[in-house]
Design an enzyme around this catalytic site. Structure first.
Site, mmCIF file in Angstrom:
data_model
loop_
_atom_site.group_PDB
_atom_site.id
_atom_site.type_symbol
_atom_site.label_atom_id
_atom_site.label_comp_id
_atom_site.label_asym_id
_atom_site.label_seq_id
_atom_site.Cartn_x
_atom_site.Cartn_y
_atom_site.Cartn_z
ATOM 1 N N TRP A 1 10.201 -5.435 -9.448
ATOM 2 C CA TRP A 1 10.994 -6.527 -8.673
ATOM 3 C C TRP A 1 12.356 -5.915 -8.475
ATOM 4 O O TRP A 1 13.130 -5.804 -9.559
ATOM 5 C CB TRP A 1 10.964 -7.725 -9.379
ATOM 6 C CG TRP A 1 11.538 -9.146 -8.558
ATOM 7 C CD1 TRP A 1 10.927 -9.931 -7.466
ATOM 8 C CD2 TRP A 1 12.809 -9.504 -8.785
ATOM 9 N NE1 TRP A 1 11.648 -10.588 -7.079
ATOM 10 C CE2 TRP A 1 12.762 -10.580 -7.746
ATOM 11 C CE3 TRP A 1 13.847 -9.325 -9.581
ATOM 12 C CZ2 TRP A 1 13.882 -11.239 -7.759
ATOM 13 C CZ3 TRP A 1 15.039 -10.171 -9.367
ATOM 14 C CH2 TRP A 1 15.050 -11.020 -8.444
ATOM 15 N N HIS B 1 24.642 -39.767 6.356
ATOM 16 C CA HIS B 1 25.939 -39.101 6.225
ATOM 17 C C HIS B 1 25.883 -37.526 6.668
ATOM 18 O O HIS B 1 26.282 -36.727 5.919
ATOM 19 C CB HIS B 1 26.543 -39.407 4.687
ATOM 20 C CG HIS B 1 26.707 -40.663 4.195
ATOM 21 N ND1 HIS B 1 27.488 -41.520 4.811
ATOM 22 C CD2 HIS B 1 25.946 -41.524 3.235
ATOM 23 C CE1 HIS B 1 27.304 -42.756 4.118
ATOM 24 N NE2 HIS B 1 26.408 -42.786 3.145
#
Ligand code: G6P
Length: 607
Positions: free
Chosen positions: A73, A503
């Site tokens: 990885w 919002h």
């Protein structure tokens, strides 16, 4: 975060090396490589991509009986063939596979280059090959030991040298490494899961140990040069836990293990008659726990979302103010932790670098720290002052499911205990524990209804984006649901407290935009229903998770997935299940590799 394997014995090494790598792919899968010792020297094969690409490059049958291999990885350098391990010294005689990170590699690299060493890759690991070359005088164990004296950081390594056909040297500090013992053969790997199909006789190496391994035997020593005896443990019953069995994916198997995870997390801890909970490993008395005035929870990824569930639980049911901080933020900020705070680090693997660093900084400051982990021998489990073991068994699927549920279960039990130590009555306590006892069956029943999510999957599958909304207890579950969808179905998903949607995010709502809304019967259901109305007014699509029989919510939704009514304290544990199923089904419908999502690793042991 990278997996390593090694084999020395009297049969061909390659079947174990490849199978071992496949079983370690959950640790990283963006490139892979193998070195085998042939009569003409080291033969190294590497490939970008998964282990299958590496296997395709190898000859059909190889006879060599010594080799090391790696699945990567990427941290330092792109996931290319040249950066894949094993890495070699200048002479191509020494091969190294490494899991971890060499923090001072740039300094070491410059020094080695000045001394004439030629580097091929961009990796930190390659410095190890050259350092070992520098120290090598026909004693590989000593050369590895000396090289590691110069290294700062974390490592598990396996090293071979071309002129010693009966030797692997392996060592670890900070990254896991185990050995398997067979008849005239030995195995090394990052995780017992790679070894157990080949032998059940296992040796756990401790941090700071090095081992010389031949076909006939092995000798271990500390990196300070002191010989150590290593017991061989026979793990007869462990192997099945690592098998996928009849399941198409580990993730699905592990989701179905969740009823058992709840049972095991509660087992031996719940005292039903007294409506109390006892944690043997926490090393805190009831009066010490009672004296806590604040809770601080630190973790990364899903573990930090588990912490957020904990925050709602501790504040709502125990009346204790709670802070949750992502470990990557915590480690570099000014720290305000009072002496009477209960500090918890949450980590499935117990190896996450940011969480470990936060723990160490807290310890340096003289604070006691308690852990919630799934791996008993992990660094976090070892370095904390006490802890709660999740007991969920190995989790192989990269996107966490059962380990997350295990974290939630023990945090629920701990919040329950803190509540009982304060104001919660024995009658209320008994009611919660009675319902907790029903959870395994409830979870099982929900898991059996995966097919009902097909219409929801149809709404999500081709959407570029989705919202996940919840309130109070279910808001962190919305966060986890959105994370799962991002991780495995690669759909951008954002979670909001339902009341926040108006919002700003509401500007995105159009006729096809999917909104997953968690609106079970709890203290805020009515409020969430108003938000559902707002979504409906913009004709966006609503996938609602609500309580059985909630006709009002069902009528407002495009898809309604009912769950049984349950105590608010236990709602996170129940609402989580459809979130996991939805992500899983969507990823499968899109044809993705659910167990190995792109760019991810199971445990992130680098910063
Ligand atoms: C990685 C994993 C996540 C996990 C996080 C924290 O990012 O992919 O699934 O939540 O690490 O891991 P930990 O082992 O500390 O719980």
């Amino acid at each position: 975060m990278c997996g390593i394997v090694g084999y020395i014995g009297n049969r061909p090494a390659m079947p174990f090396l490849l199978e071992g790598l496949r079983r370690l792919e959950y640790r990283g899968y963006d490139s892979a490589g193998v070195a085998r010792l042939t009569s003409a020297g080291l033969a190294v094969t590497k490939a970008a991509g998964k282990v299958a690409e590496l296997a395709a490059l190898l000859p059909a049958e190889t006879q060599e009986t010594l080799g090391i291999a790696h699945t990567r990885w990427a941290t330092h350098g792109a996931p290319s063939e040249v950066n894949a391990h094993p890495h070699l010294d200048c002479g191509g005689k020494i091969a190294v596979v490494h899991n971890g990170i060499i923090e001072n590699f740039q300094h070491l690299k410059r020094r080695l280059e000045d001394e004439g060493h030629r580097f091929r890759s961009e990796t930190d690991t390659e410095v190890l090959a050259h350092l070992i070359e520098k120290h090598y005088r026909e004693n590989l164990g000593e050369a590895v030991r000396l090289a590691l004296q110069d290294v700062r950081g974390a490592y598990a390594v396996a090293v071979v040298v071309a002129d010693q056909p009966n030797l692997i040297v392996a060592a670890r500090r900070g990254s896991p490494l185990v050995m398997g013992v067979g008849l005239h053969e030995h195995f090394v790997a990052s995780d017992i899961g790679a070894i157990l199909p080949f032998t059940k006789d296992i040796v756990y190496l401790n941090d700071g140990e090095l081992v010389r391994i031949s076909r006939e035997g092995f000798r271990a020593m500390t990196l300070d040069n002191i010989w150590v005896e290593k017991p061989v443990e026979h793990l007869a019953h462990e192997a099945d836990k690592y098998e996928k069995g009849q399941w198409p994916h580990y993730m699905l198997k592990e989701m179905h293990e969740q009823p058992e995870v709840v049972r095991r997390a509660a087992m031996g801890r719940v005292l039903a008659d007294d409506a109390m909970v006892r944690f043997g490993g926490l090393n805190l008395t009831m009066s010490e726990l009672r004296a806590k005035r604040r809770v601080v929870i630190i973790g990364c990824g899903s573990a930090s979302y588990a912490g957020m569930v904990g925050k709602y639980l501790f504040e709502e049911f125990a009346g204790i103010p709670t802070d949750v901080v992502a470990a990557s933020e915590f480690r570099y900020k000014r720290i305000h932790v009072e002496d009477d705070a209960l500090v918890l680090v949450v980590s499935q693997s117990g190896e996450t670098a940011d969480t470990l660093a936060a723990l160490r900084e807290l310890k340096r400051k003289g604070l006691k720290v308690y852990g919630i982990s799934n791996v008993l021998a992990s660094s976090i489990a070892r370095e904390t002052d006490g802890g709660i073991f999740i007991n969920a068994g190995p989790e192989i699927g990269v996107a966490s499911t059962k380990a997350f549920l295990g974290q939630l279960t023990v945090l629920t039990l701990l919040a329950f205990l803190m509540g009982r130590l304060r104001e919660m009555s024995v009658a209320d306590g008994r009611d919660v524990l009675r319902q907790l006892g029903q959870l395994p069956t409830i979870i099982d029943d929900i898991l059996a209804r995966r097919a009902e999510l097909a219409p929801a999957v149809a709404l999500l599958k081709d959407a570029p984006s989705a919202f996940y909304l919840g309130r109070k207890m279910t808001y962190p579950i919305a966060l986890e649901g959105a994370l799962k969808l991002k991780e495995i179905a690669y759909i951008h998903a954002e979670a909001y407290p339902a009341g926040e949607m108006k919002h700003g995010p509401i500007a995105l709502l159009t006729g096809t935009f999917p909104c997953v809304v968690l609106a079970p019967k709890d203290s805020v259901r009515e409020k969430t229903l108003s938000n559902v109305q707002e979504i409906r007014a913009r004709s966006a699509k609503i996938i609602a998770i609500g309580t059985q029989g909630d006709a009002e919510l069902a009528a407002l939704s495009d898809v309604f997935f009912p769950i049984p009514e349950i105590h608010e304290m236990l709602l996170p544990l129940v609402t989580l299940i459809p979130m996991q199923m939805l992500a899983y089904e969507t990823a499968v419908a899109k044809g993705y590799d659910v167990d190995k999502p792109r760019n991810l690793a199971k445990s992130v042991t680098v910063e």
